[in-house]
Design a protein around this motif. Structure first.
Motif, PDB file in Angstrom:
ATOM      1  N   ASP A 158       1.066  -0.901  -0.052  1.00  0.00           N
ATOM      2  CA  ASP A 158       0.089   0.219   0.013  1.00  0.00           C
ATOM      3  C   ASP A 158       0.584   1.220   0.206  1.00  0.00           C
ATOM      4  N   LYS A 159       1.912   0.977   0.839  1.00  0.00           N
ATOM      5  CA  LYS A 159       2.731   2.238   1.056  1.00  0.00           C
ATOM      6  C   LYS A 159       3.612   2.965  -0.941  1.00  0.00           C
ATOM      7  N   ILE A 160       4.221   1.457  -1.102  1.00  0.00           N
ATOM      8  CA  ILE A 160       4.735   1.871  -2.191  1.00  0.00           C
ATOM      9  C   ILE A 160       3.014   2.536  -3.629  1.00  0.00           C
ATOM     10  N   CYS A 161       2.500   1.587  -2.946  1.00  0.00           N
ATOM     11  CA  CYS A 161       1.347   1.841  -4.486  1.00  0.00           C
ATOM     12  C   CYS A 161       0.920   2.779  -4.239  1.00  0.00           C
ATOM     13  N   GLY A 162       1.047   3.869  -2.932  1.00  0.00           N
ATOM     14  CA  GLY A 162       0.334   4.840  -2.404  1.00  0.00           C
ATOM     15  C   GLY A 162      -0.969   4.880  -2.313  1.00  0.00           C
ATOM     16  N   ARG A 163      -1.740   3.809  -2.306  1.00  0.00           N
ATOM     17  CA  ARG A 163      -3.124   3.735  -1.698  1.00  0.00           C
ATOM     18  C   ARG A 163      -3.828   2.140  -1.584  1.00  0.00           C
ATOM     19  N   PRO A 164      -4.400   1.549  -1.630  1.00  0.00           N
ATOM     20  CA  PRO A 164      -4.939   0.511  -1.284  1.00  0.00           C
ATOM     21  C   PRO A 164      -5.506  -0.496  -2.332  1.00  0.00           C
ATOM     22  N   VAL A 165      -4.397  -1.008  -2.671  1.00  0.00           N
ATOM     23  CA  VAL A 165      -5.075  -1.432  -4.485  1.00  0.00           C
ATOM     24  C   VAL A 165      -5.074  -2.664  -4.785  1.00  0.00           C
ATOM     25  N   VAL A 166      -4.507  -3.213  -3.591  1.00  0.00           N
ATOM     26  CA  VAL A 166      -3.503  -4.564  -4.145  1.00  0.00           C
ATOM     27  C   VAL A 166      -4.467  -5.968  -3.105  1.00  0.00           C
ATOM     28  N   VAL A 188       1.268 -16.017 -11.709  1.00  0.00           N
ATOM     29  CA  VAL A 188      -0.519 -16.005 -10.769  1.00  0.00           C
ATOM     30  C   VAL A 188      -1.513 -14.801 -11.614  1.00  0.00           C
ATOM     31  N   ARG A 189      -2.617 -15.378 -11.501  1.00  0.00           N
ATOM     32  CA  ARG A 189      -3.523 -14.846 -12.411  1.00  0.00           C
ATOM     33  C   ARG A 189      -4.351 -13.329 -10.482  1.00  0.00           C
ATOM     34  N   LEU A 190      -4.551 -12.798 -11.140  1.00  0.00           N
ATOM     35  CA  LEU A 190      -4.952 -11.075 -10.265  1.00  0.00           C
ATOM     36  C   LEU A 190      -5.689 -10.643 -11.030  1.00  0.00           C
ATOM     37  N   GLY A 191      -6.560  -9.795  -9.383  1.00  0.00           N
ATOM     38  CA  GLY A 191      -7.331  -9.159  -9.802  1.00  0.00           C
ATOM     39  C   GLY A 191      -8.751  -9.315  -8.862  1.00  0.00           C
ATOM     40  N   ARG A 192      -8.545 -10.268  -7.876  1.00  0.00           N
ATOM     41  CA  ARG A 192      -9.363 -10.893  -6.789  1.00  0.00           C
ATOM     42  C   ARG A 192      -9.620  -9.654  -5.535  1.00  0.00           C
ATOM     43  N   ARG A 193     -10.319 -10.116  -5.465  1.00  0.00           N
ATOM     44  CA  ARG A 193     -11.351  -8.308  -4.362  1.00  0.00           C
ATOM     45  C   ARG A 193     -11.521  -9.607  -3.304  1.00  0.00           C
ATOM     46  N   ASP A 194     -11.760  -8.826  -1.904  1.00  0.00           N
ATOM     47  CA  ASP A 194     -11.950  -9.351  -0.890  1.00  0.00           C
ATOM     48  C   ASP A 194     -13.030  -9.587  -0.235  1.00  0.00           C
ATOM     49  N   SER A 195     -13.629 -10.345   0.571  1.00  0.00           N
ATOM     50  CA  SER A 195     -14.115 -11.293   1.252  1.00  0.00           C
ATOM     51  C   SER A 195     -14.924 -10.087   2.604  1.00  0.00           C
ATOM     52  N   THR A 196     -15.882 -10.304   2.738  1.00  0.00           N
ATOM     53  CA  THR A 196     -16.983  -9.526   3.743  1.00  0.00           C
ATOM     54  C   THR A 196     -17.254 -10.034   5.643  1.00  0.00           C
ATOM     55  N   THR A 197     -17.127 -11.620   3.942  1.00  0.00           N
ATOM     56  CA  THR A 197     -17.521 -12.627   5.664  1.00  0.00           C
ATOM     57  C   THR A 197     -16.778 -13.321   5.566  1.00  0.00           C
ATOM     58  N   ALA A 198     -17.131 -14.099   6.588  1.00  0.00           N
ATOM     59  CA  ALA A 198     -16.054 -16.495   7.110  1.00  0.00           C
ATOM     60  C   ALA A 198     -16.779 -16.812   7.465  1.00  0.00           C
ATOM     61  N   ALA A 217     -14.548  -7.481  -9.955  1.00  0.00           N
ATOM     62  CA  ALA A 217     -15.322  -5.922 -10.513  1.00  0.00           C
ATOM     63  C   ALA A 217     -15.727  -5.449  -9.085  1.00  0.00           C
ATOM     64  N   ASP A 218     -17.327  -5.647  -9.264  1.00  0.00           N
ATOM     65  CA  ASP A 218     -17.107  -4.705  -7.759  1.00  0.00           C
ATOM     66  C   ASP A 218     -18.450  -5.556  -7.058  1.00  0.00           C
ATOM     67  N   GLN A 219     -17.496  -6.941  -6.827  1.00  0.00           N
ATOM     68  CA  GLN A 219     -18.200  -7.571  -5.043  1.00  0.00           C
ATOM     69  C   GLN A 219     -16.642  -7.581  -4.888  1.00  0.00           C
ATOM     70  N   GLY A 220     -17.842  -7.868  -3.153  1.00  0.00           N
ATOM     71  CA  GLY A 220     -16.689  -7.703  -1.936  1.00  0.00           C
ATOM     72  C   GLY A 220     -16.007  -6.501  -2.029  1.00  0.00           C
ATOM     73  N   GLN A 221     -14.421  -5.916  -2.093  1.00  0.00           N
ATOM     74  CA  GLN A 221     -14.070  -5.006  -1.414  1.00  0.00           C
ATOM     75  C   GLN A 221     -12.705  -4.898  -1.371  1.00  0.00           C
ATOM     76  N   ILE A 222     -11.413  -3.733  -1.335  1.00  0.00           N
ATOM     77  CA  ILE A 222     -10.122  -3.420  -1.142  1.00  0.00           C
ATOM     78  C   ILE A 222      -9.856  -3.423   0.470  1.00  0.00           C
ATOM     79  N   ARG A 223      -9.665  -4.562   1.206  1.00  0.00           N
ATOM     80  CA  ARG A 223      -9.211  -4.152   2.661  1.00  0.00           C
ATOM     81  C   ARG A 223      -7.758  -3.331   2.716  1.00  0.00           C
ATOM     82  N   VAL A 224      -8.591  -2.839   3.990  1.00  0.00           N
ATOM     83  CA  VAL A 224      -7.342  -1.376   4.202  1.00  0.00           C
ATOM     84  C   VAL A 224      -6.311  -2.135   4.987  1.00  0.00           C
ATOM     85  N   ASN A 225      -6.928  -3.047   5.958  1.00  0.00           N
ATOM     86  CA  ASN A 225      -6.330  -4.083   6.895  1.00  0.00           C
ATOM     87  C   ASN A 225      -6.740  -5.312   6.604  1.00  0.00           C
TER      88      ASN A 225
END
Length: 314
Positions: A107-115, A139-149, A300-308
């Motif tokens: 996040d520091k190197i990218c300047g914001r939470p994009v990964v 590695v194929r990339l572009g996953r987003r993070d869940s909001t549940t477990a 796409a618009d599913q899930g989120q990119i978690r900050v933490n």
């Protein structure tokens, strides 16, 4: 009619392309993302060789529970029944602090939470294997993070070290993985360690075990107590090689689920192939890791990119 069908096929193709994972996802968004992940992983594995196996296992245990969505990384909260507390992960899943360090650096190197944290798990798994002398893959990339477990689902879906071959085949089939994927991905046990309680029954009661090997393992895994004592999954736990398959042929598999792959069943031939031809194992392992990484990703618009990675964004 024909042009209408063609139009629909083109639209479907574009939609599939737009929402599918790609090795080049971060090429323009943050070109330094992948080198940054590799740097942190290499430092962590250099500091403790066992960490490579631990990071690989995190990706595996994430993907097998409702897809590769970083649900495993979520800490317990009033709304999260954490997968960290499931039977397969409690007191054994580790490396979370390395993932935190990667996230902070990226996040520091990218300047914001994009990964996403899910992508970090996938890349860290690959970089861990490479750091221990194993194969690489895109590695194929572009996953987003869940909001549940789901701890309950983790208890149901993660394969247990006590499973026999039919149970293992069925467990992997439920994830869209075949017998070849099962044997190749089980080859991840060429690195790392297991705790005494996971193999105690085998070394004291199994008949399909080399007696000298059983005696050797009993020295650090008593009949009672010492549950968390560690033993290597193969003779070279810090090197990605084919010693694991050699072990199976000699009835020296540590876990019941390891030895289940060789003992008169449908996977014997594949175990022998991997033992004799390391390049075949490497190619299949890389292919199966990509396939596993494609299990139900959020895009796409599913899930989120978690900050933490440990908590859902507010």
């Amino acid at each position: 009619m024909g042009s209408r069908v063609l139009q629909l096929l083109v639209l479907w193709s574009l939609a599939t392309t737009a929402f599918s994972l790609s090795p080049y996802y971060y090429k323009n968004i943050c070109p330094q993302a992948l080198p940054t992940i590799r740097k942190v992983v290499e430092a962590a594995v250099y500091k403790e060789r066992r960490m490579g196996a631990s990071l690989l296992r995190l990706h595996f245990h994430d993907c097998f529970v409702n897809g590769c969505d970083a649900s495993l990384l979520l800490d317990p909260s009033p709304t999260i029944d954490s997968e960290k507390n499931s039977l397969a992960n409690r007191n054994s899943a580790r490396g979370f602090e390395v993932i935190d360090a990667i996230k902070a650096e990226v996040d520091k190197i990218c300047g914001r939470p994009v990964v996403s944290c899910a992508d970090i798990l996938a890349v860290a798994a690959r970089d861990s294997v490479v750091a221990l002398g194993g194969p690489s893959w895109k590695v194929r990339l572009g996953r987003r993070d869940s909001t549940t477990a789901s701890r309950t689902q983790a208890d149901t879906d993660l394969p247990a070290p006590f499973m026999d071959l039919p149970a293992l085949i069925n467990n992997f089939k439920n994830q869209g993985l075949n017998e070849r994927d099962l044997v190749a991905l089980s080859g991840a046990h060429t690195i790392g360690f297991a705790q005494c309680f996971t193999f105690r029954n085998r070394i004291y009661n199994a008949t399909n075990i080399d007696p000298a090997f059983a005696i050797e393992r009993r020295a650090t895994c008593p009949l009672t107590g010492g549950n968390s004592n560690l033993a290597p999954l193969d003779p070279t736990p810090a090197h990605f090689d084919t010693a694991y398959f050699n072990n199976l042929v000699n009835q020296r598999g540590l876990l019941i689920s390891d030895q289940a792959l060789f003992g008169g069943g449908t996977t014997d031939e594949l175990v022998n192939t991997y033992k004799l031809y390391p390049h075949v194992f490497w190619n299949d392992f890389a292919h199966s890791m990509i396939k596993m990484g494609n299990i139900k990703p959020l895009t796409a618009d599913q899930g989120q990119i978690r900050v933490n990675c440990r908590i859902v964004n507010n």
